[in-house]
Design a protein around this motif. Structure first.
Motif, PDB file in Angstrom:
ATOM      1  N   ARG A 121       0.816  -1.218   0.000  1.00  0.00           N
ATOM      2  CA  ARG A 121       0.000   0.000   0.000  1.00  0.00           C
ATOM      3  C   ARG A 121       0.850   1.271   0.000  1.00  0.00           C
ATOM      4  NH1 ARG A 121      -4.806   1.374   4.280  1.00  0.00           N
ATOM      5  NH2 ARG A 121      -5.177   3.503   3.583  1.00  0.00           N
ATOM      6  N   GLY A 122       1.925   1.271   0.754  1.00  0.00           N
ATOM      7  CA  GLY A 122       2.796   2.445   0.784  1.00  0.00           C
ATOM      8  C   GLY A 122       3.340   2.777  -0.595  1.00  0.00           C
ATOM      9  N   HIS A 123       3.772   1.753  -1.339  1.00  0.00           N
ATOM     10  CA  HIS A 123       4.260   1.969  -2.704  1.00  0.00           C
ATOM     11  C   HIS A 123       3.153   2.526  -3.603  1.00  0.00           C
ATOM     12  CE1 HIS A 123       7.386  -1.423  -1.993  1.00  0.00           C
ATOM     13  NE2 HIS A 123       8.002  -0.264  -1.908  1.00  0.00           N
ATOM     14  N   ALA A 124       1.989   1.889  -3.563  1.00  0.00           N
ATOM     15  CA  ALA A 124       0.886   2.306  -4.445  1.00  0.00           C
ATOM     16  C   ALA A 124       0.488   3.758  -4.181  1.00  0.00           C
ATOM     17  CB  ALA A 124      -0.307   1.371  -4.266  1.00  0.00           C
ATOM     18  N   THR A 125       0.425   4.140  -2.907  1.00  0.00           N
ATOM     19  CA  THR A 125       0.066   5.516  -2.547  1.00  0.00           C
ATOM     20  C   THR A 125       1.147   6.491  -2.999  1.00  0.00           C
ATOM     21  OG1 THR A 125      -1.162   4.675  -0.652  1.00  0.00           O
ATOM     22  CG2 THR A 125      -0.562   7.006  -0.608  1.00  0.00           C
ATOM     23  N   TYR A 126       2.380   6.149  -2.721  1.00  0.00           N
ATOM     24  CA  TYR A 126       3.508   6.990  -3.116  1.00  0.00           C
ATOM     25  C   TYR A 126       3.542   7.205  -4.635  1.00  0.00           C
ATOM     26  CZ  TYR A 126       8.349   7.986  -4.376  1.00  0.00           C
ATOM     27  OH  TYR A 126       9.478   8.510  -4.945  1.00  0.00           O
ATOM     28  N   LEU A 127       3.391   6.133  -5.398  1.00  0.00           N
ATOM     29  CA  LEU A 127       3.450   6.234  -6.857  1.00  0.00           C
ATOM     30  C   LEU A 127       2.276   7.036  -7.410  1.00  0.00           C
ATOM     31  CD1 LEU A 127       4.691   2.627  -7.523  1.00  0.00           C
ATOM     32  CD2 LEU A 127       6.002   4.731  -7.929  1.00  0.00           C
ATOM     33  N   ALA A 128       1.093   6.869  -6.856  1.00  0.00           N
ATOM     34  CA  ALA A 128      -0.057   7.659  -7.299  1.00  0.00           C
ATOM     35  C   ALA A 128       0.161   9.139  -7.002  1.00  0.00           C
ATOM     36  CB  ALA A 128      -1.336   7.150  -6.635  1.00  0.00           C
ATOM     37  N   ASN A 129       0.714   9.448  -5.831  1.00  0.00           N
ATOM     38  CA  ASN A 129       1.011  10.843  -5.488  1.00  0.00           C
ATOM     39  C   ASN A 129       2.084  11.427  -6.402  1.00  0.00           C
ATOM     40  OD1 ASN A 129      -0.882  10.949  -3.432  1.00  0.00           O
ATOM     41  ND2 ASN A 129       0.580  10.371  -1.849  1.00  0.00           N
ATOM     42  N   LEU A 154       0.725  -1.064 -12.895  1.00  0.00           N
ATOM     43  CA  LEU A 154       0.071  -0.005 -12.132  1.00  0.00           C
ATOM     44  C   LEU A 154      -0.372   1.134 -13.048  1.00  0.00           C
ATOM     45  CD1 LEU A 154       2.450   0.160  -9.043  1.00  0.00           C
ATOM     46  CD2 LEU A 154       0.218  -0.967  -9.200  1.00  0.00           C
ATOM     47  N   GLU A 155      -1.580   1.584 -12.849  1.00  0.00           N
ATOM     48  CA  GLU A 155      -2.146   2.657 -13.673  1.00  0.00           C
ATOM     49  C   GLU A 155      -1.331   3.946 -13.590  1.00  0.00           C
ATOM     50  OE1 GLU A 155      -6.356   5.120 -14.081  1.00  0.00           O
ATOM     51  OE2 GLU A 155      -6.147   3.553 -12.596  1.00  0.00           O
ATOM     52  N   SER A 156      -0.765   4.228 -12.440  1.00  0.00           N
ATOM     53  CA  SER A 156      -0.035   5.484 -12.251  1.00  0.00           C
ATOM     54  C   SER A 156       1.307   5.522 -12.976  1.00  0.00           C
ATOM     55  CB  SER A 156       0.191   5.740 -10.758  1.00  0.00           C
ATOM     56  OG  SER A 156       0.890   4.665 -10.160  1.00  0.00           O
ATOM     57  N   VAL A 157       1.822   4.377 -13.377  1.00  0.00           N
ATOM     58  CA  VAL A 157       3.150   4.294 -13.984  1.00  0.00           C
ATOM     59  C   VAL A 157       3.059   4.350 -15.507  1.00  0.00           C
ATOM     60  CG1 VAL A 157       5.219   2.862 -14.211  1.00  0.00           C
ATOM     61  CG2 VAL A 157       4.047   3.022 -12.002  1.00  0.00           C
ATOM     62  N   SER A 158       3.848   5.240 -16.110  1.00  0.00           N
ATOM     63  CA  SER A 158       3.856   5.411 -17.566  1.00  0.00           C
ATOM     64  C   SER A 158       4.959   4.613 -18.246  1.00  0.00           C
ATOM     65  CB  SER A 158       4.059   6.892 -17.915  1.00  0.00           C
ATOM     66  OG  SER A 158       3.107   7.692 -17.251  1.00  0.00           O
ATOM     67  N   LEU A 159       6.110   4.475 -17.579  1.00  0.00           N
ATOM     68  CA  LEU A 159       7.262   3.800 -18.172  1.00  0.00           C
ATOM     69  C   LEU A 159       8.140   3.245 -17.056  1.00  0.00           C
ATOM     70  CD1 LEU A 159       8.770   3.321 -20.937  1.00  0.00           C
ATOM     71  CD2 LEU A 159      10.123   5.334 -20.365  1.00  0.00           C
ATOM     72  N   VAL A 160       8.691   2.056 -17.284  1.00  0.00           N
ATOM     73  CA  VAL A 160       9.587   1.411 -16.324  1.00  0.00           C
ATOM     74  C   VAL A 160      10.898   1.093 -17.030  1.00  0.00           C
ATOM     75  CG1 VAL A 160       9.929  -0.563 -14.774  1.00  0.00           C
ATOM     76  CG2 VAL A 160       7.615   0.332 -15.160  1.00  0.00           C
ATOM     77  N   THR A 161      12.005   1.396 -16.362  1.00  0.00           N
ATOM     78  CA  THR A 161      13.320   1.048 -16.865  1.00  0.00           C
ATOM     79  C   THR A 161      14.196   0.676 -15.673  1.00  0.00           C
ATOM     80  OG1 THR A 161      15.067   1.699 -18.413  1.00  0.00           O
ATOM     81  CG2 THR A 161      14.271   3.410 -16.895  1.00  0.00           C
ATOM     82  N   TRP A 162      15.481   0.450 -15.899  1.00  0.00           N
ATOM     83  CA  TRP A 162      16.397   0.010 -14.851  1.00  0.00           C
ATOM     84  C   TRP A 162      17.659   0.847 -14.833  1.00  0.00           C
ATOM     85  CZ3 TRP A 162      14.102  -3.333 -18.304  1.00  0.00           C
ATOM     86  CH2 TRP A 162      13.246  -4.296 -17.784  1.00  0.00           C
ATOM     87  N   PHE A 163      18.359   0.773 -13.695  1.00  0.00           N
ATOM     88  CA  PHE A 163      19.723   1.297 -13.605  1.00  0.00           C
ATOM     89  C   PHE A 163      20.531   0.320 -12.762  1.00  0.00           C
ATOM     90  CE2 PHE A 163      17.493   3.017  -9.999  1.00  0.00           C
ATOM     91  CZ  PHE A 163      18.407   3.068  -8.966  1.00  0.00           C
ATOM     92  N   ASP A 164      21.805   0.147 -13.119  1.00  0.00           N
ATOM     93  CA  ASP A 164      22.662  -0.831 -12.461  1.00  0.00           C
ATOM     94  C   ASP A 164      23.632  -0.183 -11.480  1.00  0.00           C
ATOM     95  OD1 ASP A 164      23.405  -3.580 -12.139  1.00  0.00           O
ATOM     96  OD2 ASP A 164      25.216  -3.187 -13.290  1.00  0.00           O
ATOM     97  N   GLU A 165      23.731   1.133 -11.519  1.00  0.00           N
ATOM     98  CA  GLU A 165      24.637   1.845 -10.625  1.00  0.00           C
ATOM     99  C   GLU A 165      24.010   1.922  -9.231  1.00  0.00           C
ATOM    100  OE1 GLU A 165      24.904   3.165 -14.844  1.00  0.00           O
ATOM    101  OE2 GLU A 165      23.266   3.133 -13.430  1.00  0.00           O
ATOM    102  N   ASP A 166      24.756   2.473  -8.277  1.00  0.00           N
ATOM    103  CA  ASP A 166      24.233   2.619  -6.927  1.00  0.00           C
ATOM    104  C   ASP A 166      23.174   3.710  -6.833  1.00  0.00           C
ATOM    105  OD1 ASP A 166      25.892   0.580  -6.120  1.00  0.00           O
ATOM    106  OD2 ASP A 166      27.407   1.892  -5.240  1.00  0.00           O
ATOM    107  N   THR A 167      23.270   4.720  -7.678  1.00  0.00           N
ATOM    108  CA  THR A 167      22.254   5.776  -7.748  1.00  0.00           C
ATOM    109  C   THR A 167      21.851   5.950  -9.214  1.00  0.00           C
ATOM    110  OG1 THR A 167      23.710   7.678  -8.144  1.00  0.00           O
ATOM    111  CG2 THR A 167      23.407   6.999  -5.834  1.00  0.00           C
ATOM    112  N   PRO A 168      20.685   6.548  -9.448  1.00  0.00           N
ATOM    113  CA  PRO A 168      20.243   6.748 -10.831  1.00  0.00           C
ATOM    114  C   PRO A 168      20.746   8.058 -11.448  1.00  0.00           C
ATOM    115  CG  PRO A 168      18.500   7.391  -9.366  1.00  0.00           C
ATOM    116  CD  PRO A 168      19.623   6.867  -8.491  1.00  0.00           C
TER     117      PRO A 168
END
Length: 161
Positions: free
Chosen positions: A39-47, A89-103
């Motif tokens: 739930r925390g993820h879903a709320t955060y992503l919608a916000n 998830l409806e709130s998400v438009s695009l998903v990708t990845w990063f392999d480094e420690d930060t994006p």
């Protein structure tokens, strides 16, 4: 990948640049492991999505997630499975990845209008904030949803074996 239409929301890092350019703006960007969705993820992503015209989520690869020190068996779900759940998830438009420690490098490439993190982060201490602000973007913390964490959920599941 083939399957439901939301699979089209998953892009390799190489594909992400062109895909982000075609998204409605302002483009909001967030990142994380998102190992076991709750739930925390879903709320955060919608916000986060409500702040702009589209939301890009960059997932830590499995190797990157393991370097975060959440435990030797984390993430529980591999990067492909996490991407599929995120894309559904409806709130998400695009998903990708990063392999480094930060994006940071990915943000430099994609140049989102708004960087969003949960309220448990001090935005001024993040290297990503400096990158976004250098090209005129904004970096915002949105309220953290107390009482929800993957680490706590995993601990609860394991204690009921």
């Amino acid at each position: 990948m083939s399957g439901p239409a939301f699979f089209d929301k998953i892009a390799s890092r190489a594909e992400a640049l062109a895909r982000v350019a075609a998204l409605p703006g302002p483009v909001v960007f967030t990142n994380g492991v998102f190992d076991v969705l709750h739930r925390g993820h879903a709320t955060y992503l919608a916000n986060a999505r409500a702040l702009g015209g589209s939301l890009v989520v960059a997932l830590n690869t499995d190797a990157s997630a393991r370097r975060l020190g959440k435990g030797p068996d984390r993430p529980l779900n591999n990067e492909q499975d996490r991407a599929v759940l995120m894309a559904a998830l409806e709130s998400v438009s695009l998903v990708t990845w990063f392999d480094e420690d930060t994006p940071t490098a990915l943000i430099s490439e994609l140049r989102p209008d708004i960087l969003v993190k949960g309220g448990d982060y001090d935005m001024q201490k993040l290297p990503e904030t400096k990158v976004v602000e250098a090209y005129g973007g904004k970096a915002l913390a949105i309220p953290f949803v107390d009482g929800y964490s993957t680490t706590a959920l995993v601990k609860k599941i394991r204690s009921t074996d």
